[in-house]
Design a protein around this motif. Structure first.
Motif, PDB file in Angstrom:
ATOM      1  N   TYR A 140       0.820  -1.217   0.000  1.00  0.00           N
ATOM      2  CA  TYR A 140       0.000   0.000   0.000  1.00  0.00           C
ATOM      3  C   TYR A 140       0.856   1.270   0.000  1.00  0.00           C
ATOM      4  N   ASN A 144       1.296   3.789  -3.211  1.00  0.00           N
ATOM      5  CA  ASN A 144       0.825   5.153  -2.987  1.00  0.00           C
ATOM      6  C   ASN A 144       1.917   6.177  -3.325  1.00  0.00           C
ATOM      7  N   ILE A 149      -3.199   3.543  -6.918  1.00  0.00           N
ATOM      8  CA  ILE A 149      -4.021   2.992  -5.845  1.00  0.00           C
ATOM      9  C   ILE A 149      -3.911   1.473  -5.936  1.00  0.00           C
ATOM     10  N   GLN A 168      -6.260   4.261   3.598  1.00  0.00           N
ATOM     11  CA  GLN A 168      -6.684   5.653   3.442  1.00  0.00           C
ATOM     12  C   GLN A 168      -8.196   5.777   3.260  1.00  0.00           C
ATOM     13  N   LYS A 181      -8.910   6.474  -3.434  1.00  0.00           N
ATOM     14  CA  LYS A 181      -7.685   6.202  -2.690  1.00  0.00           C
ATOM     15  C   LYS A 181      -7.468   4.709  -2.460  1.00  0.00           C
ATOM     16  N   ASN A 182      -8.460   3.889  -2.786  1.00  0.00           N
ATOM     17  CA  ASN A 182      -8.371   2.451  -2.552  1.00  0.00           C
ATOM     18  C   ASN A 182      -9.428   1.743  -3.390  1.00  0.00           C
TER      19      ASN A 182
END
Length: 324
Positions: A140, A144, A149, A168, A181-182
């Motif tokens: 992650y 990032n 993502i 996040q 963000k994910n």
């Protein structure tokens, strides 16, 4: 699906890039990369004509972003303009074995292409296959830092929702993929006793993007009302819901499968994938296969669009490697 090794020799066919619907034509007359690009471009045109803003996300086969399939080659702008993001498996973990770091040369190779797509305005969605907490965390944070993502999948079968909160996590709206963000990548619903239980589990998550199959494990499709229920995160905020669709292999558990194909394969169908039983390579440039995927009113793509999904996640883009 597992990424084909980047060490696979990438043959560049220098003959006509025009579509060939004749399965008996010489293989030397088919530009396999360009045929896949054209396939994705035409899927994009059909989808976006039906609904403006519909998202097109091809997974793997990232070499297609350049005209010659080389890291420093000229960009293939028509292909890049047709897509909104690129999915990539095994970028940091899982290339040779799950929960094992991907060789640095493979990561460097992939990143060169991914960054060129990103610089062209496309979002990059990474799926790493790792289950150790420290490796998931590294996946992650590293992704990032690259502006990608990511999703750290504990099982390659993509059959569980992680217990932990998304990386996040936030309650803001996700109006575009740039806001995300994910994401959650969940294709296999076998662990849920009913479609209702499956939908409830998804609704209870805070992921910004859901990538799911439009069919529950019993073969029933998600309805437009059910898909609409998934578009709000638990705790508030809108999100995107994207449907998976394989375009480089035919799957014998799909609605389109005909029973006689088990003994008499159509001319466009090739060998079974030894790693994924029931999945068969296809001559993806063939009109009959493309009719199933997007070229008629009852196509797979139209089913996804009519069910209210925000986009489509196209798999087996790297099928050109099989034919090259």
């Amino acid at each position: 699906m597992k990424l084909t090794s980047f060490f696979t020799t990438i043959g560049i066919v220098l003959l006509s890039a025009c579509s060939s619907d004749d399965d008996t034509s010489s293989s030397s007359s088919v530009n396999y990369k360009e045929e896949m690009r054209n396939f994705v471009i035409n899927i994009s045109k059909a989808a976006k004509a039906s609904r403006s803003g519909f998202l097109i996300v091809p997974q793997n086969g990232i070499e297609l972003v350049t005209q010659n399939g080389e890291e420093d080659g000229p960009l293939h702008t028509a292909y890049l303009d047709a897509v909104d993001a690129h999915g990539q498996e095994d970028f940091l973990y899982g290339y040779n074995q799950d929960d094992e770091a991907t060789p640095s040369d493979a990561t460097t190779y992939l990143k060169a292409f991914l960054d060129r797509s990103s610089s062209s305005g496309n979002r990059i969605l990474i799926t790493d296959y790792c289950s150790t907490d420290s490796k998931k965390s590294a996946s992650y944070t590293t992704n990032n830092s690259y502006g990608y993502i990511s999703y750290a999948a504990e099982h390659r079968e993509l059959d569980i929702i992680p217990v932990s909160e998304p990386y996040q996590a936030h309650n803001g709206d996700v109006a575009t993929l740039a806001d995300a963000k994910n994401f959650l990548y969940l294709l296999n619903s076998k662990n849920y006793s009913s479609k209702s239980d499956f939908l409830q589990a998804l609704k209870a998550t805070r992921y910004d993007v859901l990538i799911i199959d439009m069919f529950f494990t019993d073969g029933t499709a998600l309805t437009a009302d059910e898909v609409a229920q998934l578009k709000t995160k638990s705790g508030g905020g809108s999100r995107k819901v994207i449907a998976y669709m394989s375009i480089g292999e035919a799957e014998d558990y799909r609605y389109y499968w005909q029973s006689d194909w088990n003994k008499n394969k159509p001319s466009w169908m090739d060998a079974e994938n030894p790693n994924w039983p029931g999945n068969y390579k296809v001559k993806y440039w063939n009109t009959d296969w493309q009719n199933i995927i997007y070229k008629n009113s009852d196509s797979y793509l139209n089913k996804i669009v009519n069910a209210g999904f925000d986009g489509v996640y196209l798999d087996i883009i790297d099928a050109f490697e099989y034919y090259e």
